[in-house]
Design a protein around this motif. Structure first.
Motif, PDB file in Angstrom:
ATOM      1  N   UNK A  16     -38.712 -22.699  -4.540  1.00  0.00           N
ATOM      2  CA  UNK A  16     -37.964 -22.527  -5.767  1.00  0.00           C
ATOM      3  C   UNK A  16     -36.829 -23.522  -5.877  1.00  0.00           C
ATOM      4  N   UNK A  17     -36.251 -23.900  -4.732  1.00  0.00           N
ATOM      5  CA  UNK A  17     -35.122 -24.821  -4.756  1.00  0.00           C
ATOM      6  C   UNK A  17     -35.573 -26.162  -5.315  1.00  0.00           C
ATOM      7  N   UNK A  18     -34.721 -26.708  -6.178  1.00  0.00           N
ATOM      8  CA  UNK A  18     -35.115 -27.967  -6.816  1.00  0.00           C
ATOM      9  C   UNK A  18     -35.062 -29.108  -5.816  1.00  0.00           C
ATOM     10  N   UNK A  19     -36.134 -29.830  -5.687  1.00  0.00           N
ATOM     11  CA  UNK A  19     -36.131 -30.981  -4.788  1.00  0.00           C
ATOM     12  C   UNK A  19     -35.474 -32.170  -5.493  1.00  0.00           C
ATOM     13  N   UNK A  20     -35.343 -33.244  -4.782  1.00  0.00           N
ATOM     14  CA  UNK A  20     -34.946 -34.498  -5.434  1.00  0.00           C
ATOM     15  C   UNK A  20     -33.452 -34.696  -5.494  1.00  0.00           C
ATOM     16  N   UNK A  21     -33.012 -35.010  -6.689  1.00  0.00           N
ATOM     17  CA  UNK A  21     -31.627 -35.454  -6.882  1.00  0.00           C
ATOM     18  C   UNK A  21     -30.595 -34.445  -6.413  1.00  0.00           C
ATOM     19  N   UNK A  22     -29.512 -34.950  -5.791  1.00  0.00           N
ATOM     20  CA  UNK A  22     -28.399 -34.039  -5.513  1.00  0.00           C
ATOM     21  C   UNK A  22     -27.809 -33.521  -6.819  1.00  0.00           C
ATOM     22  N   UNK A  23     -27.203 -32.355  -6.740  1.00  0.00           N
ATOM     23  CA  UNK A  23     -26.689 -31.686  -7.934  1.00  0.00           C
ATOM     24  C   UNK A  23     -25.803 -32.603  -8.783  1.00  0.00           C
ATOM     25  N   UNK A  29     -25.726 -32.101 -14.826  1.00  0.00           N
ATOM     26  CA  UNK A  29     -24.378 -31.970 -14.244  1.00  0.00           C
ATOM     27  C   UNK A  29     -23.425 -32.952 -14.928  1.00  0.00           C
ATOM     28  N   UNK A  30     -23.899 -34.189 -15.055  1.00  0.00           N
ATOM     29  CA  UNK A  30     -23.076 -35.216 -15.711  1.00  0.00           C
ATOM     30  C   UNK A  30     -22.772 -34.794 -17.144  1.00  0.00           C
ATOM     31  N   UNK A  31     -23.773 -34.220 -17.801  1.00  0.00           N
ATOM     32  CA  UNK A  31     -23.564 -33.793 -19.195  1.00  0.00           C
ATOM     33  C   UNK A  31     -22.475 -32.735 -19.269  1.00  0.00           C
ATOM     34  N   UNK A  32     -22.446 -31.856 -18.281  1.00  0.00           N
ATOM     35  CA  UNK A  32     -21.388 -30.835 -18.273  1.00  0.00           C
ATOM     36  C   UNK A  32     -20.017 -31.476 -18.073  1.00  0.00           C
ATOM     37  N   UNK A  33     -19.965 -32.501 -17.219  1.00  0.00           N
ATOM     38  CA  UNK A  33     -18.698 -33.211 -16.994  1.00  0.00           C
ATOM     39  C   UNK A  33     -18.215 -33.865 -18.285  1.00  0.00           C
ATOM     40  N   UNK A  86     -29.269 -24.621 -14.891  1.00  0.00           N
ATOM     41  CA  UNK A  86     -30.018 -23.594 -14.144  1.00  0.00           C
ATOM     42  C   UNK A  86     -31.508 -23.928 -14.137  1.00  0.00           C
ATOM     43  N   UNK A  87     -31.993 -24.409 -15.283  1.00  0.00           N
ATOM     44  CA  UNK A  87     -33.425 -24.754 -15.356  1.00  0.00           C
ATOM     45  C   UNK A  87     -33.725 -25.937 -14.443  1.00  0.00           C
ATOM     46  N   UNK A  88     -32.855 -26.948 -14.492  1.00  0.00           N
ATOM     47  CA  UNK A  88     -33.110 -28.157 -13.702  1.00  0.00           C
ATOM     48  C   UNK A  88     -33.041 -27.874 -12.208  1.00  0.00           C
ATOM     49  N   UNK A  89     -32.207 -26.920 -11.812  1.00  0.00           N
ATOM     50  CA  UNK A  89     -32.059 -26.652 -10.379  1.00  0.00           C
ATOM     51  C   UNK A  89     -33.023 -25.555  -9.899  1.00  0.00           C
ATOM     52  N   UNK A  90     -33.883 -25.105 -10.774  1.00  0.00           N
ATOM     53  CA  UNK A  90     -34.957 -24.207 -10.354  1.00  0.00           C
ATOM     54  C   UNK A  90     -34.492 -22.812  -9.952  1.00  0.00           C
ATOM     55  N   UNK A  91     -33.436 -22.321 -10.597  1.00  0.00           N
ATOM     56  CA  UNK A  91     -32.900 -21.010 -10.193  1.00  0.00           C
ATOM     57  C   UNK A  91     -33.946 -19.907 -10.393  1.00  0.00           C
ATOM     58  N   UNK A 509     -24.238 -14.017  -7.119  1.00  0.00           N
ATOM     59  CA  UNK A 509     -24.066 -14.855  -5.926  1.00  0.00           C
ATOM     60  C   UNK A 509     -25.343 -15.666  -5.683  1.00  0.00           C
ATOM     61  N   UNK A 510     -26.483 -15.036  -5.893  1.00  0.00           N
ATOM     62  CA  UNK A 510     -27.764 -15.728  -5.722  1.00  0.00           C
ATOM     63  C   UNK A 510     -27.851 -16.933  -6.665  1.00  0.00           C
ATOM     64  N   UNK A 511     -27.541 -16.692  -7.935  1.00  0.00           N
ATOM     65  CA  UNK A 511     -27.657 -17.759  -8.941  1.00  0.00           C
ATOM     66  C   UNK A 511     -26.778 -18.948  -8.534  1.00  0.00           C
ATOM     67  N   UNK A 512     -25.577 -18.657  -8.096  1.00  0.00           N
ATOM     68  CA  UNK A 512     -24.678 -19.752  -7.725  1.00  0.00           C
ATOM     69  C   UNK A 512     -25.216 -20.514  -6.515  1.00  0.00           C
ATOM     70  N   UNK A 513     -25.660 -19.774  -5.514  1.00  0.00           N
ATOM     71  CA  UNK A 513     -26.217 -20.440  -4.324  1.00  0.00           C
ATOM     72  C   UNK A 513     -27.397 -21.318  -4.686  1.00  0.00           C
ATOM     73  N   UNK A 514     -28.209 -20.840  -5.631  1.00  0.00           N
ATOM     74  CA  UNK A 514     -29.392 -21.615  -6.034  1.00  0.00           C
ATOM     75  C   UNK A 514     -28.971 -22.909  -6.730  1.00  0.00           C
ATOM     76  N   UNK A 515     -27.997 -22.825  -7.630  1.00  0.00           N
ATOM     77  CA  UNK A 515     -27.541 -24.048  -8.319  1.00  0.00           C
ATOM     78  C   UNK A 515     -26.941 -25.012  -7.304  1.00  0.00           C
ATOM     79  N   UNK A 516     -26.150 -24.490  -6.397  1.00  0.00           N
ATOM     80  CA  UNK A 516     -25.466 -25.363  -5.419  1.00  0.00           C
ATOM     81  C   UNK A 516     -26.415 -25.843  -4.325  1.00  0.00           C
ATOM     82  N   UNK A 517     -27.634 -25.314  -4.338  1.00  0.00           N
ATOM     83  CA  UNK A 517     -28.653 -25.697  -3.361  1.00  0.00           C
ATOM     84  C   UNK A 517     -28.227 -25.409  -1.926  1.00  0.00           C
TER      85      UNK A 517
END
Ligand code: F6P
Length: 566
Positions: A16-23, A29-33, A86-91, A509-517
């Motif tokens: 489930x964890x998103x592979x590839x690019x770091x968060x 992520x950049x768009x949020x910034x 959340x979608x991109x990080x595969x939560x 807590x789960x959702x956050x851990x998933x986003x933060x990988x």
């Protein structure tokens, strides 16, 4: 979750964890910034003024919880971007992997199936091809039979007297959950039984729990997943000595069998300690300590509440599990609260998160959440071992309102720190509150609502000046506001509502851990201190060698020895 046909497995490594690019290199992520920079100092006063429908739109009702998140520093665009992250990080994928029993706890090679603890009979949830739900219900049934016997006073101690005091000995997840829930649900407990929760290796903890206890009417519940935790074994060993001394018995008789029960995954260690394994209630390695109080770790709580109320609590957990598993992300409460935390940690530099229940019965709730959140998400490496370059779990803190208002709220209102907060309250007071005290409930809740209002909207310098405040005092009496809060309101603090709340925070807590990988389900960080304590302990005695200790620690040990006259 709880589907009668298990979903196909995607493997045992947490795909489930998103592979590839770091968060922090993801476009989302950049768009949020960029969005954060555009929002700039946008104030909640303006956000509410610009959108009259905001208060109505930014609420969610799930089960018995009404959640108002309108006083958060977000717009529709923010929420959309967080959803995209959340979608991109595969939560959702990782959630599904957890719920179907994949071994997403990658560093310990374990499934993470606390949701199975509250799955209804007949659901099928598999760990390594083995359906765990029947075992969960078998243990619940045994717990229920035991609780019935203690509550009906049928369970008798060594001298034939019924149990009056139940002492739960455990620490961390084997203490905080049952102790918190016992406090929270006090009005639903058997008030003729006395409960104590002993955790600290400081002998005063056990001493205070036993100082006015009668060994003949005291029952110990030794709760430890591993049954090797130093604090718990030390306290259980001392309790065993206290009991045998008090009863004038020797080890080996039936006194221990009548006064000690165990909750553990480790049968040989329970046996070695001398507890009859017929008095042992098991759980499994797929239940993390901090996710365990709805397992047999909740045995003391079940004795206090009775099996029906305990079941109501489990049903509350399950309600939130089902919502988490099935609601679309944009209406999914754990996703929402989790993503708000990601937003504040990642883009507002929030270092901490306050949880402020306006309920005295919730006095241990935030302490419970500290382990849940900080042991889960206090991590600085990703699931594959690479370091993170973003903030992970916040410092979680807080105490019940209104007490906190007279302690640290000054900092929340006018300090330089940015502290998002959850305000939790109940429309109705505890069911057994005497009539004469019921009017105070409005006062309590008025404070909750007022604090959310003051934190969000503050008081401008103009408003203060208009009140006739002397010019030199205006800056001191101005409240900037714009401090975000989420308000969670329920009808009353019932067993089901408590279950819903705890499951909500578990999944947040789960959702956050998933986003933060990160892996939210191990806790290697608590090991080093344990290992070092074992090394330091011998040095505390007279004449023991302090070489090998660093200079500061060696000097402290020497001072300690001298203060102890050694
Ligand atoms: O603090 C570390 C920890 O392993 C927690 O995760 C756990 O809840 C606690 O110790 C107690 O462990 P046990 O139930 O095995 O005694």
């Amino acid at each position: 979750m709880s589907a009668s046909t298990p979903l196909p497995r995607t493997g045992d490594t947490g795909e489930g964890a998103a592979p590839g690019l770091p968060l922090d290199r993801r476009g989302e992520w950049t768009a949020l910034g960029e969005h954060r920079a555009r929002l700039g100092p946008a104030h909640l006063r303006e956000l509410f003024a610009d959108d009259p429908s905001r208060a109505g739109r930014y609420t969610l009702d799930v089960g018995d919880l009404h959640v108002d998140y309108s006083k958060n520093l977000v717009t529709d665009e923010t929420l959309g971007l967080l959803g995209a992250l959340a979608a991109a990080t595969g939560v959702a994928d990782l959630r599904d992997a957890m719920l179907r029993g994949d071994h997403i706890n990658v560093t310990e090679g374990r499934a993470v199936l606390h949701t199975a603890l509250r799955a209804p009979r007949g659901a099928v949830i598999e760990d390594d091809g083995h359906d765990v739900v029947p075992e969960v219900h078998r243990v619940l049934e045994r717990m229920g039979a035991f609780a019935d016997r203690v509550r009906s006073r049928e369970w008798r101690g060594h001298t034939g007297l019924p149990v009056r005091r139940i002492v739960n000995i455990g620490i961390g997840g084997s203490d905080l959950g049952p102790a918190m829930a016992y406090e929270a649900l006090r009005p639903y407990t058997d008030r003729g039984l006395e409960f104590r929760f002993v955790s600290n290796v400081d002998g005063t903890d056990l001493h205070e729990a036993l100082i006015d206890a009668d060994p003949a009417t005291t029952l110990f519940v030794v709760a430890s997943k591993t049954f090797t935790t130093v604090e718990t074994i030390a306290n259980a060993t001392a309790a065993r000595g206290w009991l045998l001394d008090g009863l004038g018995e020797k080890p080996g008789g039936d006194a221990i069998a009548k006064h000690f029960v165990a909750v553990s995954t480790n049968t040989p260690a329970v046996e070695a300690f001398g507890i009859d394994t017929r008095n042992m209630f098991e759980f499994w390695d797929w239940v993390g300590g901090r996710y365990s109080y709805d397992s047999a770790i909740g045995l003391s709580l079940m004795v206090a509440l009775g099996r029906e109320r305990f079941q109501e609590m489990l049903a509350g957990f399950h309600l939130m599990d089902t919502h988490f598993a099935t609601a679309p992300v944009e209406r999914n409460l754990p996703f929402l609260l989790g993503l708000l935390g990601v937003w504040y940690g990642g883009f507002h530099d929030a270092q901490s998160h306050a949880v402020l229940p306006y309920s005295h019965h919730m006095s241990k709730f935030t302490a419970y959440l500290q382990q849940l959140d900080m042991e889960s998400n206090g991590k600085s490496v990703q699931r594959d071992g690479r370091p993170v370059a973003w903030q992970t779990g916040p410092v979680v803190w807080g105490t019940p309102g209104t007490n906190g208002q007279h302690a640290y709220f000054q900092l929340l209102h006018q300090g330089t720190r940015f502290v998002p907060a959850d305000l939790i309250g109940f429309a109705n007071p505890a069911p057994d509150l005497p009539e004469s005290l019921v009017p105070q409930h409005d006062l309590l809740m008025a404070n909750l609502f007022a604090q959310g209002q003051a934190l969000a909207f503050g008081r401008t310098a103009e408003e203060v000046a208009e009140e006739g405040v002397a010019a030199e005092l205006v800056p001191h009496r101005t409240f900037e506001g714009n401090r975000p809060t989420t308000t969670i309101l329920a009808d009353r603090l019932s067993p089901s509502v408590l279950g819903q709340l705890v499951a909500l925070y578990e999944h947040k807590v789960f959702v956050q851990g998933a986003v933060w990988n990160i892996n939210s389900f191990d806790q290697w960080g608590v090991q080093l201190g344990k290992v070092l304590a074992k090394r330091v302990e011998p040095a505390l005695s007279e004449g023991a060698d302090v070489t090998g200790l660093d200079a500061s620690t060696a000097s402290l040990v020497e001072r300690y020895r001298s203060l102890r006259g050694r």
